[in-house]
Design an enzyme around this catalytic site. Sequence first.
Site, PDB file in Angstrom:
ATOM      1  N   LYS A  52       9.929  -0.949   1.228  1.00 46.99           N
ATOM      2  CA  LYS A  52       9.251  -0.764   2.561  1.00 46.99           C
ATOM      3  C   LYS A  52       7.744  -0.946   2.406  1.00 46.99           C
ATOM      4  O   LYS A  52       7.100  -0.390   3.452  1.00 46.99           O
ATOM      5  CB  LYS A  52       9.894   0.508   3.205  1.00 46.99           C
ATOM      6  CG  LYS A  52      11.305   0.494   3.223  1.00 46.99           C
ATOM      7  CD  LYS A  52      11.430   1.918   4.042  1.00 46.99           C
ATOM      8  CE  LYS A  52      11.460   2.943   3.123  1.00 46.99           C
ATOM      9  NZ  LYS A  52      11.651   4.611   3.783  1.00 46.99           N
ATOM     10  N   LYS A  54       5.770   1.133   0.809  1.00 49.05           N
ATOM     11  CA  LYS A  54       5.631   2.549   0.864  1.00 49.05           C
ATOM     12  C   LYS A  54       5.386   3.052  -0.436  1.00 49.05           C
ATOM     13  O   LYS A  54       6.287   2.976  -1.406  1.00 49.05           O
ATOM     14  CB  LYS A  54       6.789   3.234   1.585  1.00 49.05           C
ATOM     15  CG  LYS A  54       6.428   4.792   2.191  1.00 49.05           C
ATOM     16  CD  LYS A  54       7.369   5.485   3.080  1.00 49.05           C
ATOM     17  CE  LYS A  54       7.052   6.705   3.463  1.00 49.05           C
ATOM     18  NZ  LYS A  54       7.384   7.200   4.715  1.00 49.05           N
TER      19      LYS A  54
END
Length: 221
Positions: A52, A54
């Site tokens: 993601k 992240k």
Amino acid sequence: MEKKTPNKYNICLTYGTFDMFHFGHLSLLLRCKNQCDQLIVGVATDKYNKFKNKESFQSENQRFNFINMLPLVDKTIYEHNFSIQWKKDYKKYKANAIIMGDDHVGELDYLIKEGLNIIYLKRTTGISTTDIKEKLKCKKYSFFIQEKWIETKNIFNRINKNINKNDHFSILGISNKIEAHYELYQFWNNSKKVDLIFFFDDIEEINLLKRKINYWKKLKG
Ligand code: C2G
């Protein structure tokens, strides 16, 4: 803060990265627990976060252990990916609902169409892991360590009096022996002067966090 209603549900699931656990996370978990007898929390793995795009400051292991030691959490699992896993978990744990912050509104509609009960709770404004990382660059920061509940009220007053929110990064370390999450949340909600809370079993964990923050500050310069 919503009044404690009789639990609507038996088992609820919620998922998150929970990096640098803060009062926004605490508030969400408290409100989840307010709705159910059993709260199961899925902690996103580092691999899944990478997928993601992240990046988290704390490793999956640290984030998992942190959530796992919170008294209001009944079971902690890893979240490997949401599209496949959530439906499986819902069935496996006989969940009655999945609860998420409203920054996820819309993302889960396909699960609603498949009959899963999805609940969105208002996200806590004024605090985020991104802000905390940004604020770590602050020159001044203080650690308030609390091992016993009795003095905690004093420490709240001390924080209120001494901390200038804008140029100060303040961390409140609270021993896990203290079971006062509601009071902690109330305090933060009133003052918003604490940036990071850190529950610890052993004081060594706090020293580790201090070392890590010093290292990180040097890194970020
Ligand atoms: N949250 C909140 N208020 C904040 C910050 C976070 O209510 N100020 C909620 C989020 O909405 C989420 C939970 O706390 O429900 C965890 O937030 P994050 O750690 O940011 O995780 P997130 O990226 O939302 O992960 O696959 C789903 C992901 O695991 C969700």
